[in-house]
Design an enzyme around this catalytic site. Structure first.
Site, PDB file in Angstrom:
ATOM      1  N   GLU A  90       9.894  15.834  15.844  1.00 45.45           N
ATOM      2  CA  GLU A  90      10.293  15.827  14.444  1.00 45.45           C
ATOM      3  C   GLU A  90       9.454  16.844  13.672  1.00 45.45           C
ATOM      4  OE1 GLU A  90      11.240  12.461  11.095  1.00 45.45           O
ATOM      5  OE2 GLU A  90       9.307  12.307  12.141  1.00 45.45           O
TER       6      GLU A  90
ATOM      7  N   GLU B 148      10.825   1.621   9.930  1.00 49.40           N
ATOM      8  CA  GLU B 148      11.654   2.832   9.950  1.00 49.40           C
ATOM      9  C   GLU B 148      10.741   4.002  10.259  1.00 49.40           C
ATOM     10  OE1 GLU B 148      13.599   5.827   7.093  1.00 49.40           O
ATOM     11  OE2 GLU B 148      14.726   3.966   6.871  1.00 49.40           O
ATOM     12  N   LEU B 149      11.007   4.656  11.369  1.00 46.35           N
ATOM     13  CA  LEU B 149      10.070   5.647  11.899  1.00 46.35           C
ATOM     14  C   LEU B 149      10.709   7.033  11.923  1.00 46.35           C
ATOM     15  CD1 LEU B 149       8.720   3.283  14.706  1.00 46.35           C
ATOM     16  CD2 LEU B 149       7.931   3.529  12.339  1.00 46.35           C
TER      17      LEU B 149
ATOM     18  N   LYS C  62       0.859  -1.182   0.000  1.00 49.24           N
ATOM     19  CA  LYS C  62       0.000   0.000   0.000  1.00 49.24           C
ATOM     20  C   LYS C  62       0.894   1.230   0.000  1.00 49.24           C
ATOM     21  CE  LYS C  62      -1.754   2.739   2.954  1.00 49.24           C
ATOM     22  NZ  LYS C  62      -1.780   3.996   2.142  1.00 49.24           N
TER      23      LYS C  62
END
Length: 525
Positions: free
Chosen positions: A394, A262-263, A189
């Site tokens: 962030e 992976e953030l 997706k």
């Protein structure tokens, strides 16, 4: 505050995109709901894309499983050959995909080209090295000579990948390549905003020999379609926010399937007193403002030694003032647009709240609607304090905060204070000392005299995060082994692992005890 002399917006000649043809590759029912994507450059419509349903996701997994059975029977070298062909095709047709990435993501052309490079490097690496990574390996058996043990690698089955909008080529097909080479199918997706990029890669890969049903692409709302992908997969790969990553991990754990995540990141750059300041300032521009800062490994915190702080900042600001901001498809632009109103609002909030709380805007600090609806200037903040959101959260935009420091122990502590641990950067003329400092930073990748590209571009080395920046690694051996199940095949020869020849269990235990001591003395591994 210093102004940025960006060029005025010019008329944009939008390239022709094969949107209608590519959209037919999305897995949907007969009469799907459609969503219109729009260009970040000027808000104009790009494509009408069909949305999948949870039932479509189920169908996609069924087709992928059938295709995966035959694909896994092929040799690793045969599977890898598809991606060596893909390497060549992506380089040959790069103008097409650069146009698509720019249209969907709004980034400058040179930043879109980073994605072409990444995919070519990844394709070549696994095309050449996968057979070595996945080969059967002899392991030490229980009893020397008598026990033969072999490690075998099998594909997981069908991998579910949920990929983001910010690097739509590198983080879609770039993550899928090792999964395919390892013998898996993929249900993916991608973010709907940048779905044409993934669909283009799928189209090209099929031309290169990938079986038609092996890569299934579904589109739709993340909490619905993304969740369906996670719940149907034999292994999950996700790139995105830490908040969503925690939910993905929870759902994968409930099903006892593995996950790679992976953030977020709040990446630090350290400029030592002996750094080459011109080189560091030039590198800082790339590190902070590539893809308008919408890069998980981009620098958002900058620590500069007191002795060189002012000289470095002068050089850094001078280069930012010379940056060329503009929409368009030429190579003469240094930074493009943010991708969405949501990103623009988040960047604006961080900067405005910091300014109101006493931060100083050294350059930038404002939106540029004269260039396009989602443009924001590259921004440098000073006097940022811990209570400001921009200090620890962030931003994911073209904003960096600059701090002074005096002692190395101090700066290491400050750089490591973040809950994140994705990327870091150290600048010094003494590379051996820089490497020593790098080893003390809590980050999955650390670049010495580079911002992020040295580590990220090293396809043979693992890339990923610590702490709130995620789990698992892409690239290198870990990047392909995670898509496999390890199996041990052990064959016992001549004697059983039990008391032989009428020995009692006690005698057998004493015999084994003596053998273990002898093997240790002889340094048998």
């Amino acid at each position: 505050m210093t102004d940025i002399a960006a060029p005025a917006a010019a008329s944009i000649v939008v390239p022709h995109l094969p949107a209608e043809r590519l959209a037919r590759r999305v897995v949907t029912g007969a009469v799907p709901t459609k969503v219109t994507t729009r260009s970040p450059f000027d808000g104009s419509p790009i494509a009408e894309l069909p949305e999948s349903t949870p039932e479509d996701v189920t169908s996609a997994f069924a087709r992928a499983r059938l295709a995966q059975t035959a694909w896994a029977k092929r040799s690793v070298r045969e599977r890898a050959a598809v991606f060596l062909r893909f390497h060549d095709r992506v380089l040959e047709r790069q103008a097409e995909i650069l146009d698509i990435v720019q249209t969907e993501a709004g980034k400058a052309r040179k930043h879109a080209f980073e994605e072409v490079l990444d995919v070519a490097l990844c394709s070549r690496h696994y095309g050449r090295r996968a057979a070595g990574y996945l080969r059967e390996r002899r392991r030490a058996g229980a009893l020397p000579v008598l026990t033969k043990a072999v490690e075998v690698r099998h594909p997981k089955g069908v991998v579910g990948l949920v990929s983001p909008w910010n690097y739509p080529l590198a983080l879609s097909i770039g993550d899928a390549i090792p999964a395919f080479v390892a013998g898996n199918a993929v249900v993916m997706k991608p973010d709907t905003q940048t779905a044409l990029t993934a669909l283009w890669a799928q189209d090209v890969l099929i031309d290169c020999g990938l079986p038609e049903d092996l890569w299934q692409i579904v589109l739709g709302d993340g909490p619905v379609i993304g969740t369906a992908v996670v719940e149907g997969a034999d292994y999950v790969g996700f790139t995105g926010s830490t908040r969503t990553g925690r939910e993905v991990a929870r759902r994968a754990a409930e099903r006892l399937v593995g996950a790679s995540l992976e953030l977020g990141g709040k990446n630090a750059m350290i400029v030592l007193a002996d750094a080459d300041l011109d080189r560091a300032a030039e590198g800082a521009v790339r590190a902070c403002f590539s893809s308008a800062g919408q890069l998980c490994v981009s620098i958002e915190r900058m620590y500069v030694h007191q002795d060189v702080h002012d000289a470095f900042v002068d050089r850094f600001l001078g280069r930012i003032q010379a940056m060329r901001l503009a929409p368009g498809y030429g190579w003469d632009t240094d930074m493009g647009s943010l991708v969405s109103r949501r990103q623009l609002d988040a960047v604006t909030r961080h900067v405005d709240e910091a300014r109101e709380a006493g931060a100083t805007v050294l350059v930038g600090g404002r939106a540029r609607p004269d260039l396009g609806p989602l443009f924001y200037e590259p921004t440098v903040l000073a006097d940022v304090t811990p209570e400001m959101a921009v200090c620890a959260e962030e931003t994911f935009g073209p904003v960096v905060s600059v701090y002074r420091y005096t002692e190395e122990e101090e700066v290491l502590t400050r750089a490591n204070e973040s809950a994140y641990g994705l990327n870091a950067s150290v600048w010094t003329r003494d590379t051996r000392h820089g490497e020593a400092l790098a080893r003390r930073l809590r980050a999955g990748t650390v670049n010495v005299n580079e911002g992020y590209a040295a580590a990220y571009g090293s396809a043979g080395a693992p890339m990923g995060g610590m702490g709130d920046s995620g789990l698992g690694r892409r690239h290198g051996a870990e990047g392909i082994m995670k898509f496999t199940e390890a199996q041990t095949v052990a064959t016992q020869r001549l004697l059983p692992i039990a008391a032989p020849f009428g020995m009692t269990d006690e005698q057998w235990a004493r015999s084994l005890t003596l053998s273990l001591r002898i093997m240790k003395t002889l340094r048998v591994r």
